[in-house]
Write a protein that holds these residues in place. Structure first.
Motif, mmCIF file in Angstrom:
data_model
loop_
_atom_site.group_PDB
_atom_site.id
_atom_site.type_symbol
_atom_site.label_atom_id
_atom_site.label_comp_id
_atom_site.label_asym_id
_atom_site.label_seq_id
_atom_site.Cartn_x
_atom_site.Cartn_y
_atom_site.Cartn_z
ATOM 1 N N LEU A 1 -3.806 16.057 -9.425
ATOM 2 C CA LEU A 1 -4.192 15.352 -8.371
ATOM 3 C C LEU A 1 -3.186 14.119 -8.155
ATOM 4 O O LEU A 1 -3.132 13.423 -9.276
ATOM 5 C CB LEU A 1 -5.563 15.023 -8.164
ATOM 6 N N GLU A 2 -2.520 13.778 -7.106
ATOM 7 C CA GLU A 2 -1.809 12.606 -6.945
ATOM 8 C C GLU A 2 -2.263 12.063 -5.568
ATOM 9 O O GLU A 2 -2.367 12.635 -4.413
ATOM 10 C CB GLU A 2 -0.304 12.641 -6.776
ATOM 11 N N LEU A 3 -2.698 10.874 -5.532
ATOM 12 C CA LEU A 3 -2.970 9.953 -4.489
ATOM 13 C C LEU A 3 -1.879 8.908 -4.164
ATOM 14 O O LEU A 3 -1.471 8.114 -5.033
ATOM 15 C CB LEU A 3 -4.344 9.139 -4.327
ATOM 16 N N GLY B 1 -14.254 11.857 -13.320
ATOM 17 C CA GLY B 1 -13.679 13.104 -13.729
ATOM 18 C C GLY B 1 -12.974 12.902 -15.015
ATOM 19 O O GLY B 1 -12.875 11.950 -15.758
ATOM 20 N N PRO B 2 -12.495 14.158 -15.505
ATOM 21 C CA PRO B 2 -12.120 14.207 -16.822
ATOM 22 C C PRO B 2 -10.625 13.592 -17.301
ATOM 23 O O PRO B 2 -10.346 13.396 -18.437
ATOM 24 C CB PRO B 2 -12.157 15.674 -16.939
ATOM 25 N N GLN B 3 -9.864 13.239 -16.186
ATOM 26 C CA GLN B 3 -8.401 12.879 -16.370
ATOM 27 C C GLN B 3 -8.275 11.377 -16.413
ATOM 28 O O GLN B 3 -8.975 10.771 -15.571
ATOM 29 C CB GLN B 3 -7.596 13.629 -15.162
ATOM 30 N N ARG B 4 -7.535 10.830 -17.184
ATOM 31 C CA ARG B 4 -7.319 9.472 -17.366
ATOM 32 C C ARG B 4 -6.158 9.163 -15.918
ATOM 33 O O ARG B 4 -5.359 9.756 -15.829
ATOM 34 C CB ARG B 4 -6.209 9.077 -18.515
ATOM 35 N N LEU B 5 -6.431 8.024 -15.363
ATOM 36 C CA LEU B 5 -5.464 7.566 -14.521
ATOM 37 C C LEU B 5 -4.214 6.973 -14.635
ATOM 38 O O LEU B 5 -4.079 6.320 -15.628
ATOM 39 C CB LEU B 5 -6.215 6.525 -13.455
ATOM 40 N N ALA C 1 -12.905 15.806 -6.733
ATOM 41 C CA ALA C 1 -12.124 15.181 -7.544
ATOM 42 C C ALA C 1 -11.107 14.215 -7.120
ATOM 43 O O ALA C 1 -11.016 13.073 -7.567
ATOM 44 C CB ALA C 1 -11.002 16.235 -8.202
ATOM 45 N N MET C 2 -10.781 14.361 -5.772
ATOM 46 C CA MET C 2 -10.207 13.199 -5.155
ATOM 47 C C MET C 2 -10.994 11.910 -5.080
ATOM 48 O O MET C 2 -10.540 10.866 -4.976
ATOM 49 C CB MET C 2 -9.605 13.691 -3.853
ATOM 50 N N ARG C 3 -12.473 12.072 -4.826
ATOM 51 C CA ARG C 3 -13.286 11.024 -4.685
ATOM 52 C C ARG C 3 -13.477 10.504 -5.930
ATOM 53 O O ARG C 3 -13.286 9.064 -6.019
ATOM 54 C CB ARG C 3 -14.494 11.434 -4.007
ATOM 55 N N GLN C 4 -13.421 10.900 -7.221
ATOM 56 C CA GLN C 4 -13.577 10.435 -8.289
ATOM 57 C C GLN C 4 -12.319 9.651 -8.787
ATOM 58 O O GLN C 4 -12.410 8.773 -9.212
ATOM 59 C CB GLN C 4 -13.806 11.581 -9.304
ATOM 60 N N VAL C 5 -11.287 10.191 -8.257
ATOM 61 C CA VAL C 5 -9.934 9.400 -8.605
ATOM 62 C C VAL C 5 -9.957 8.220 -7.917
ATOM 63 O O VAL C 5 -9.687 7.151 -8.439
ATOM 64 C CB VAL C 5 -8.769 10.236 -8.125
ATOM 65 N N MET C 6 -10.351 8.115 -6.478
ATOM 66 C CA MET C 6 -10.316 6.923 -5.705
ATOM 67 C C MET C 6 -11.352 5.858 -6.356
ATOM 68 O O MET C 6 -11.251 4.956 -6.286
ATOM 69 C CB MET C 6 -10.554 7.299 -4.168
ATOM 70 N N ALA D 1 0.855 -1.201 0.017
ATOM 71 C CA ALA D 1 -0.028 -0.003 0.126
ATOM 72 C C ALA D 1 0.847 1.173 0.053
ATOM 73 O O ALA D 1 0.639 2.262 -0.498
ATOM 74 C CB ALA D 1 -0.976 -0.096 1.399
ATOM 75 N N LEU D 2 2.082 1.308 0.580
ATOM 76 C CA LEU D 2 3.008 2.314 0.620
ATOM 77 C C LEU D 2 3.631 2.604 -0.685
ATOM 78 O O LEU D 2 4.201 3.732 -1.091
ATOM 79 C CB LEU D 2 4.153 2.205 1.762
ATOM 80 N N GLY D 3 3.586 1.711 -1.698
ATOM 81 C CA GLY D 3 4.042 2.070 -2.949
ATOM 82 C C GLY D 3 3.080 2.419 -3.879
ATOM 83 O O GLY D 3 3.446 2.608 -5.059
ATOM 84 N N LEU D 4 1.854 2.440 -3.562
ATOM 85 C CA LEU D 4 0.753 3.021 -4.571
ATOM 86 C C LEU D 4 0.853 4.494 -4.975
ATOM 87 O O LEU D 4 1.252 5.198 -4.162
ATOM 88 C CB LEU D 4 -0.650 2.689 -3.907
ATOM 89 N N ARG D 5 0.810 4.625 -6.175
ATOM 90 C CA ARG D 5 0.795 6.059 -6.651
ATOM 91 C C ARG D 5 -0.368 6.112 -7.804
ATOM 92 O O ARG D 5 -0.370 5.380 -8.814
ATOM 93 C CB ARG D 5 2.085 6.687 -7.089
ATOM 94 N N VAL D 6 -1.459 6.895 -7.731
ATOM 95 C CA VAL D 6 -2.521 7.046 -8.369
ATOM 96 C C VAL D 6 -2.478 8.683 -8.745
ATOM 97 O O VAL D 6 -2.725 9.393 -8.247
ATOM 98 C CB VAL D 6 -3.864 6.819 -7.988
#
Length: 218
Positions: free
Chosen positions: A20-22, A196-200, A128-133, A10-15
């Motif tokens: 925005l970055e999660l 959201g409009p952005q591709r992950l 936006a961050m909820r859409q990304v998640m 989980a510590l290596g995840l990056r979205v």
């Protein structure tokens, strides 16, 4: 070279989605996020959370905050897990977006929760961050539904949920600061999800999937 992300994927995840970055909450981010939360997440006269973690005494706040994130790591297993991701906007830490689930390999569902530092609210970042998640959960982890909840007197959170596509799914009564409070339960399906409009762009998902019991040979 072996890293902590090899032990705790989980510590290596990056979205990443546009600005925005999660990112997995490493120890340096625990401290940065704790300092941000200590500066304020909501009006102190109101309590938006079912667990009142922001009511912790100032002298104990950072310790309690860090212990929660470390406890999530220690208790992580395919049977029950919490994934909390730090949210960065244009490189600045602004809050946390998370999801909690039990028996995911059977249920394929979990509950989202989040917070933003007060200085970063009112700018559309919560939506936006909820859409990304939710895009990450549906597209990369195989969730078939996502739940959430907000007290009926928290219109900001309910508005974010509506923008993302959640629909009301009942009401649960809570004890909140020794008084009764009603929470609206919310449900999101892939068909109702408003993206959201952005591709992950995603890093570290293969190792994380294995850590929750997916893609493991029987």
């Amino acid at each position: 070279m072996t890293t902590v992300a090899d032990a705790l994927p989980a510590l290596g995840l990056r979205v990443v989605a546009g600005d925005l970055e999660l990112r997995g909450v490493t120890d340096d981010l625990v401290v940065e996020l704790g300092d941000l939360a200590a500066r304020g997440v909501h009006d102190p006269a109101r309590m938006p959370f079912s667990f009142p973690w922001t009511d912790t005494a100032p002298e104990d706040f950072l310790s309690s905050f860090a212990q929660y994130h470390w406890r999530c790591r220690a208790d992580f297993s395919p049977a029950s897990w919490a994934l909390n991701l730090a949210v960065l906007h244009r490189g600045e830490v602004v809050g946390v977006q998370g999801v909690n689930t039990s028996d995911f390999l059977v249920t394929r569902t979990g509950e989202t929760g989040s917070w933003l530092g007060r200085a970063h609210q009112g700018r559309g970042l919560g939506t936006a961050m909820r859409q990304v998640m939710c895009a990450f959960l549906f597209d990369h982890l195989g969730f078939t539904e996502i739940t959430s909840g907000a007290f009926t007197d928290n219109p900001a959170s309910l508005t974010v949920s509506a923008k993302v596509g959640y629909v009301a799914n009942g009401t649960v009564r809570y004890r909140r600061r020794d008084e009764q409070a009603d929470m609206t339960q919310l449900l999101l399906t892939p068909e109702a999800f408003r993206r959201g409009p952005q591709r992950l762009e995603v890093e570290g998902v293969e190792a994380f999937r294995r850590s929750i019991g997916l893609d493991v040979a029987g």
